[in-house]
Structure formats: structure tokens, C-alpha cells
Design a protein around this motif. Structure first.
Motif, PDB file in Angstrom:
ATOM      1  N   TYR A   1       0.841  -1.184   0.000  1.00 39.32           N
ATOM      2  CA  TYR A   1       0.000   0.000   0.000  1.00 39.32           C
ATOM      3  C   TYR A   1       0.885   1.246   0.000  1.00 39.32           C
ATOM      4  O   TYR A   1       2.011   1.214   0.497  1.00 39.32           O
TER       5      TYR A   1
ATOM      6  N   GLN B   1       0.528   5.341   1.232  1.00 37.30           N
ATOM      7  CA  GLN B   1      -0.289   6.280   1.986  1.00 37.30           C
ATOM      8  C   GLN B   1       0.290   7.681   1.833  1.00 37.30           C
ATOM      9  O   GLN B   1       1.471   7.890   2.106  1.00 37.30           O
TER      10      GLN B   1
ATOM     11  N   LEU C   1       4.179   7.089   2.303  1.00 39.26           N
ATOM     12  CA  LEU C   1       4.506   5.992   3.223  1.00 39.26           C
ATOM     13  C   LEU C   1       4.134   4.692   2.530  1.00 39.26           C
ATOM     14  O   LEU C   1       2.982   4.497   2.148  1.00 39.26           O
TER      15      LEU C   1
ATOM     16  N   LEU D   1       3.650   0.703   2.746  1.00 43.36           N
ATOM     17  CA  LEU D   1       3.343  -0.305   3.751  1.00 43.36           C
ATOM     18  C   LEU D   1       3.174  -1.664   3.096  1.00 43.36           C
ATOM     19  O   LEU D   1       2.497  -1.784   2.068  1.00 43.36           O
TER      20      LEU D   1
ATOM     21  N   PHE E   1       0.231  -5.559   9.140  1.00 43.93           N
ATOM     22  CA  PHE E   1       1.009  -4.542   8.455  1.00 43.93           C
ATOM     23  C   PHE E   1       2.420  -4.422   9.020  1.00 43.93           C
ATOM     24  O   PHE E   1       2.652  -4.613  10.220  1.00 43.93           O
TER      25      PHE E   1
ATOM     26  N   GLY F   1       5.870  -1.860   9.573  1.00 43.52           N
ATOM     27  CA  GLY F   1       5.979  -0.531  10.155  1.00 43.52           C
ATOM     28  C   GLY F   1       6.010   0.598   9.141  1.00 43.52           C
ATOM     29  O   GLY F   1       5.841   1.766   9.486  1.00 43.52           O
TER      30      GLY F   1
END
Lengths: 113, 111
Positions: free
Chosen positions: B35, B37, B86, B88, B101, B103
Motif C-alpha cells: 500500500y 499512503q 509511506l 506499507l 502490516f 511498520g
């Protein structure tokens, strides 16, 4: 199509007050998740529901936290009483299955003074 | 200790450079998701890998799932400021189980 809708987007409250966060998942999704994100701990799963039934709440920090899903289109996460260490961004996510693609809301940023 | 360890935690590069982000675990995953973000938003799925050794490409992003399905990497070629965010990884430990998830790796691409 509307995505996952969370409210409020921002909340500032004082220690000891009750906080209620709300989530409307995507229609037709069977799984709903509540996550908490902080710089220190990253994205943590608090609880998830399948077909409105809580399946795993092992991530809920303590008894001050509770979550409900009274129907397929609404869930709440409640903190009572709130503490400064609860300050974080709380995300709601939904998916068709509990391991499929997660669709996240925009998050609720909580600040407890 | 997190089940999924991501490295590095933070990466700052100039536009046009390449970068690689790693996601490692001692556990075997039946699938792994990546992912991205952006500030003020929730994570958005980039890709899902399910087969050991699998390589998937999404424009300038290349995702690889380790042969043993314990690790994964994300490589970005000729990074652009729009790649800032970010990143992930999230693993499914056993079929039908929940996602866990990592970190995250915070990437900053400077123009």
C-alpha cells in the motif's frame, strides 16, 4: 461511488471525556476493520468484523475501548474515558473478504489533551 | 517486534534516482499486499502478490515476492516527487486469516 466514510475527521477533547468515532463501510463489503496509526507504533489492527460480527478484538488496547457494528452500513469505535496516549489517527477500512484489498477511509485524527 | 519488518524506515532521494524498499519476516505468507499512503489520507492498495518468486510491474514500480514467501521488495525506477509517501506491506499469514502490516517506509523524493 462513495468510499469508506469516517467522522469526525478531527477531534480534540480533554482527558476523561468520551470519544465516539463513526464509520460507514462500502456497500456490499462484508468485513470492517478499525486501525490506529501513530508514528511510534505504525498501523495497528484494533478489531475487525465479518458480517457485522466481531471476529478478533485482540488488538483493542484495554477495556476503555469498545466497538460495535449494529448493521452492515455502520460501525462505531468508542473510547471511554479517553487518555492523552489515545491520541492517534484512527482508520476504518472495509473489504469484500477479511484478507482481500482493504479500502480505507480518510481517518479520524484524535487529540486528547 | 513486528511480524513484518520494513527497511529502511526512511528514505530521501533526488528525482530520477532509483530506490528499493524491503519487507521481511520469519513467517510464511500466503499473500502479501503493498500500500501507499499520502499525508492526510488512508493507505491505497498498489499490488497483491501470491506466488513465491512472483514479479509484478506497475509502471515504474516493480514488486517481487520471495521464493519462500517470507519477504518482498518494492523497487521504484526513476523516482518522481509524486512517489513520495509511506509505503506499507501487509501479509496474510495463513489462508483466511487477517492481514498484518509492517511498520512502513517513508519515502521522500525531492525535485
Amino acid at each position: 461511488d462513495a468510499g469508506v466514510i469516517q467522522s469526525p475527521r478531527h477531534e480534540v477533547t480533554e482527558m476523561g471525556q468520551e470519544v465516539t468515532l463513526r464509520c460507514k463501510p462500502i456497500s456490499g463489503h462484508n468485513s470492517l476493520f478499525w486501525y490506529r496509526q501513530t508514528m511510534m507504533r505504525g498501523l495497528e489492527l484494533l478489531i475487525y468484523f465479518n458480517n457485522n460480527v466481531p471476529i478478533d478484538d485482540s488488538g483493542m488496547p484495554e477495556d476503555r475501548f469498545s466497538a460495535k457494528m449494529p448493521n452492515a452500513s455502520f460501525s462505531t469505535l468508542k473510547i471511554q474515558p479517553s487518555e492523552p496516549r489515545d491520541s492517534a489517527v484512527y482508520f476504518c477500512a472495509s473489504s469484500i473478504t477479511n484478507t482481500g484489498e482493504l479500502f480505507f477511509g480518510e481517518g479520524s485524527r484524535l487529540t486528547v489533551l | 517486534t513486528q511480524l513484518l519488518e520494513q527497511s529502511p524506515q526512511f528514505l530521501s532521494i533526488q528525482e530520477g534516482e532509483n530506490l528499493t524498499v524491503y519487507c521481511n519476516s520469519s513467517s510464511v505468507f500466503s499473500s502479501l499486499q503493498w500500500y501507499r499512503q499520502e499525508p492526510g489520507e488512508g493507505p491505497v492498495l498498489l499490488v497483491t502478490v501470491v506466488t513465491g518468486g512472483e514479479v509484478k510491474k506497475l509502471k515504474r514500480l516493480t514488486f517481487q515476492f520471495g521464493d519462500a514467501r517470507k519477504d518482498s521488495s518494492l523497487h521504484i525506477t526513476a523516482a518522481q516527487p509524486g512517489d513520495t509517501g509511506l509505503y506499507l506491506c501487509a501479509g496474510e499469514e495463513a489462508a483466511g486469516n487477517k492481514l498484518t502490516f509492517g511498520g512502513g517506509t517513508r519515502v521522500l523524493v525531492k525535485p
